[in-house]
Design a protein around this motif. Structure first.
Motif, mmCIF file in Angstrom:
data_model
loop_
_atom_site.group_PDB
_atom_site.id
_atom_site.type_symbol
_atom_site.label_atom_id
_atom_site.label_comp_id
_atom_site.label_asym_id
_atom_site.label_seq_id
_atom_site.Cartn_x
_atom_site.Cartn_y
_atom_site.Cartn_z
ATOM 1 N N CYS A 47 75.572 10.928 58.856
ATOM 2 C CA CYS A 47 76.640 11.655 58.059
ATOM 3 C C CYS A 47 76.736 11.303 56.383
ATOM 4 O O CYS A 47 77.447 11.831 56.029
ATOM 5 C CB CYS A 47 78.121 11.207 59.351
ATOM 6 N N CYS A 102 75.706 1.995 56.991
ATOM 7 C CA CYS A 102 76.543 2.463 55.691
ATOM 8 C C CYS A 102 77.272 2.156 54.961
ATOM 9 O O CYS A 102 78.497 1.892 53.946
ATOM 10 C CB CYS A 102 76.754 3.680 55.858
ATOM 11 N N GLY A 116 76.418 8.591 55.226
ATOM 12 C CA GLY A 116 76.855 7.483 54.627
ATOM 13 C C GLY A 116 78.337 7.623 54.974
ATOM 14 O O GLY A 116 78.823 6.484 54.491
ATOM 15 N N CYS A 170 73.228 5.042 61.709
ATOM 16 C CA CYS A 170 72.323 3.817 61.023
ATOM 17 C C CYS A 170 72.590 1.865 61.200
ATOM 18 O O CYS A 170 72.263 1.337 60.489
ATOM 19 C CB CYS A 170 73.054 3.958 59.681
ATOM 20 N N SER A 186 69.994 8.754 59.907
ATOM 21 C CA SER A 186 71.186 8.639 59.057
ATOM 22 C C SER A 186 72.399 10.623 59.638
ATOM 23 O O SER A 186 71.711 11.668 58.927
ATOM 24 C CB SER A 186 72.176 8.852 57.400
ATOM 25 N N GLY A 208 79.875 6.836 57.968
ATOM 26 C CA GLY A 208 80.083 6.111 58.904
ATOM 27 C C GLY A 208 81.169 6.071 60.054
ATOM 28 O O GLY A 208 81.916 6.329 60.832
ATOM 29 N N THR A 209 80.440 7.860 59.981
ATOM 30 C CA THR A 209 81.051 8.563 60.743
ATOM 31 C C THR A 209 80.073 9.484 62.463
ATOM 32 O O THR A 209 80.997 8.928 63.357
ATOM 33 C CB THR A 209 81.344 10.020 60.788
ATOM 34 N N CYS A 210 78.371 8.707 62.219
ATOM 35 C CA CYS A 210 77.921 9.584 63.237
ATOM 36 C C CYS A 210 77.185 8.031 64.024
ATOM 37 O O CYS A 210 76.744 8.409 65.352
ATOM 38 C CB CYS A 210 76.873 10.048 62.482
ATOM 39 N N GLY A 211 77.326 7.274 63.194
ATOM 40 C CA GLY A 211 76.785 6.110 64.176
ATOM 41 C C GLY A 211 75.680 5.718 64.481
ATOM 42 O O GLY A 211 74.759 4.611 64.562
HETATM 43 S S1 FES Z 1 74.862 6.888 57.855
HETATM 44 FE FE1 FES Z 1 76.252 7.564 59.498
HETATM 45 S S2 FES Z 1 77.433 5.523 60.550
HETATM 46 FE FE2 FES Z 1 75.783 5.199 59.087
#
Ligand code: FES
Length: 485
Positions: free
Chosen positions: A43, A84, A45, A52, A41, A47-50
Motif C-alpha cells: 500500500c 510505515c 506506506g 510492513c 509493502s 497503513g492498509t496492507c499490513g
Molecule cells: S506499507 Fe502497507 S501497512 Fe505499512
C-alpha cells in the motif's frame, strides 16, 4: 535539526544486525527504505496492507489507531508494529519480518524453446563456450538465465524478488515512488539485484558474458535506466525512451529490449518475439496477467495491445498469504459449493471471518480483489476483439498465457470464475516466462547481427497499436458486467 536515535535492525540472516540512524519525525519504513532494507509493502506506506510489520524487542512506540486496527492485541503487546506507522522516539531494536514474501516463486521456465529450434548453422561463427545473459525484470520478481551462445543451452539461472517492492507492489506505486524522490534508491536497488545475478554467473559458472539483454515493462526499464517516471504516471502516459537501448553495465555490453508504450513494455515484445507470433496469420490472444495485465490480439501480422492495472490480486499474496492461482482455485471451489454467490459475496458466517477452502484461506477482500482484476481483464479482451472487428471467440485460434500467474493457474478454475471465457478454454496454451526466453533469443541473434535484429524488433513495434482501456466508451459498463462470477 530534528532529534536522531539509533535503530538496531535484526535481519534474520545468521545473527546479522544493522545499525541505522533514525530521525524521530520519520517512520521506521522511511529509514529502512533509505538504507535499502526492502520490507514488502502493498500500500506504499498507507497503513492498509499490513505487510510492513516489524517486531520491536523491548521498547516499542505507542501503537497508532491504524496499527490497532491491523494488528491483534496480543501481537501489539509482543511488540509488533507497522513500520510505515511506527515512529520510535528512543533507541530501539527491531526484527525485520520478510520471511513470508520470500516464498514467492520466480518462474524461469517456458514451454517456448525457439533457441533449440533454430538451425545449428545459424549460430556458426559464435565462439563456443562464451555466454549471453537474459534478464527479465518483473515488478515482483527478477529472473536471469545464462545461455551458451553457440548452443542456446541454459547453463545457469538466478532468481530473486525485485527489491523495489518496499516502494509499492505494482507499477503505478513504483512510478509514484520514482516521481516522489526515490528514483535514485529504486535504480540502485534493481541494478544491485542484476549485479548480484551477474556475479553469481561469473562465480559459479565462470562465465564471461559477451552480452546481456534485459526485458521488462516500461516502468521497470525507466527505473533501471534512471529515466524520470513522471510522464508515465499521468495522461497522456508518455515514456521518456522505449527504443532499443545499448549501453555498458558492469563492463558487459547490455541491450534493453524496446517497448511499445508506457504500459506495454519490452517484456511483451520479448514474449511476442519468443512465440513467433508476428508470423501468425490466424487471430490469437497473448495474455500476460500480473500486477499489470498486458493483453495483445494479433491478426495477420498486426497487433492491438492494451493493459489494465490488475493490482496485486494475480501476483501478490492475499490476506491468507496465498498466491493468485491458489485464490482463484479456492474461489471456484466456493462457488461450486454454494459458499459464495455469483456476486462474490461469502455466505454468513464467513463474510467477516473468511473461510478455508481446500486448505486455502480466503477472505471477502481476496474475492473482491480477484473480481476487480478479472473484470479488468475481461473488459480488455472484449475491447481487443471489438476493435479488431472479431465477433465472438470462435475465430481465435490460440490463447497464449504468459508469465508466472498463467503458469500456475488452474484453467478450469479460471473459466469457472469467468477470468477466461469458456469458449477459449480448449485454446489455452501456457507458455511460461516468454520475456526471459525472448531476451535470450534476441541476445544470441544480436551477437550475430545487431542491425538485422534491431530491425526485426522494431518491425514488431511498428505493427503494434496500443489503446487506453480505461477511456473506452462503455468501459465502465463492461467492467461492471464482468465483475460477477
Ligand atoms: S506499507 Fe502497507 S501497512 Fe505499512
Amino acid at each position: 535539526m530534528s532529534e536522531r536515535i539509533m535503530i538496531t535492525v535484526q535481519t534474520g540472516n545468521a545473527g546479522e544486525e544493522i545499525y541505522l540512524l533514525h530521525d524521530v519525525k520519520k517512520t521506521v519504513l522511511e529509514t529502512l527504505r533509505e538504507s535499502e532494507i526492502a520490507l514488502p509493502s502493498l500500500c506504499s506506506g498507507m497503513g492498509t496492507c499490513g505487510r510492513c510489520k516489524v517486531k520491536f524487542l523491548g521498547y516499542a512506540p505507542f501503537p497508532t489507531q491504524t496499527e490497532r486496527g491491523k494488528i491483534a492485541p496480543d501481537k501489539l503487546r509482543e511488540g509488533y508494529r507497522l513500520s510505515c506507522m511506527a515512529k520510535p522516539i528512543k533507541n530501539c531494536t527491531i526484527q525485520a519480518l520478510f520471511a513470508e514474501e520470500e516464498k514467492i516463486k520466480v518462474l524461469t521456465e517456458s514451454s517456448i524453446g525457439r533457441e533449440s529450434s533454430e538451425p545449428e548453422r545459424y549460430y556458426e561463427g559464435l565462439e563456443t563456450g562464451s555466454s549471453v545473459i537474459a534478464a527479465d525484470i518483473g515488478t515482483t520478481t527478477i529472473a536471469m538465465r545464462l545461455l551458451d551462445v553457440s548452443t542456446g543451452e541454459v547453463s545457469d539461472t538466478y532468481t530473486c524478488l525485485n527489491p523495489q517492492r518496499s516502494y509499492g507492489m505494482d507499477v503505478v506505486e513504483r512510478i509514484r515512488a520514482g516521481s516522489d524522490g526515490y528514483a535514485v534508491q529504486l535504480q540502485r536497488l534493481v541494478q544491485e539485484a542484476i549485479l548480484k545475478g551477474m556475479e553469481h554467473f561469473i562465480q559459479t559458472a565462470h562465465a564471461k558474458p559477451k552480452l546481456m539483454v534485459i526485458a521488462c515493462n516500461t516502468a521497470m526499464g525507466h527505473l533501471f535506466m534512471g529515466y524520470p517516471t513522471d510522464t508515465l504516471g499521468k495522461s497522456p502516459f508518455r515514456p521518456v525512451n522505449i527504443g532499443l537501448t545499448e549501453f555498458s553495465f558492469n563492463g558487459v555490453r547490455t541491450v534493453l529490449m524496446p517497448g511499445i508504450s508506457a504500459f506495454v513494455g519490452g517484456d511483451i515484445v520479448a514474449g511476442l518475439y519468443a512465440c513467433e507470433l508476428y508470423d501468425s496469420v490466424k487471430p490469437w490472444l497473448f495474455l500476460d496477467l500480473g500486477t499489470n495485465a498486458e493483453m495483445v490480439i494479433g491478426t495477420g501480422g498486426r497487433f492491438l495491445c492494451t493493459a489494465a492495472a490488475a493490482g496485486p490480486a494475480f501476483e501478490g499474496k492475499g490476506e491468507g498469504n496465498t498466491t493468485g492461482p491458489e485464490r482463484i482455485g479456492a474461489i471456484a471451489h466456493l462457488l461450486e459449493a454454494g459458499l459464495a454467490d455469483e456476486t462474490g459475496l461469502l455466505k454468513e458466517p464467513y463474510f467477516e471471518a473468511g473461510i478455508d477452502a481446500d486448505g486455502i484461506f480466503v477472505t471477502q477482500k481476496d474475492i473482491r480483489d480477484i473480481q476487480m482484476a478479472k473484470a479488468a481483464v475481461r473488459a480488455g479482451i472484449h475491447f481487443l476483439l471489438k476493435k479488431s472487428g472479431i465477433s465472438g471467440y470462435e475465430p481465435i485460434e490460440r490463447v497464449y498465457l504468459a508469465g508466472g500467474f498463467g503458469f500456475y493457474l488452474d484453467k478450469e478454475a479460471a473459466v469457472r470464475i469467468g477470468l477466461i471465457p469458456s469458449e477459449l478454454q480448449g485454446k489455452l496454451e501456457v507458455v511460461g516466462n516468454t520475456s526471459l526466453t525472448g531476451a535470450g533469443l534476441a541476445g544470441r541473434k544480436i551477437l550475430i547481427d545487431m542491425t538485422t535484429e534491431k530491425r526485426n524488433l522494431e518491425d514488431i513495434i511498428k505493427n503494434c497499436e496500443v489503446f487506453n482501456l480505461a477511456v473506452q466508451q462503455d468501459f465502465d459498463k463492461k467492467y461492471i458486467e464482468y465483475l460477477n462470477f
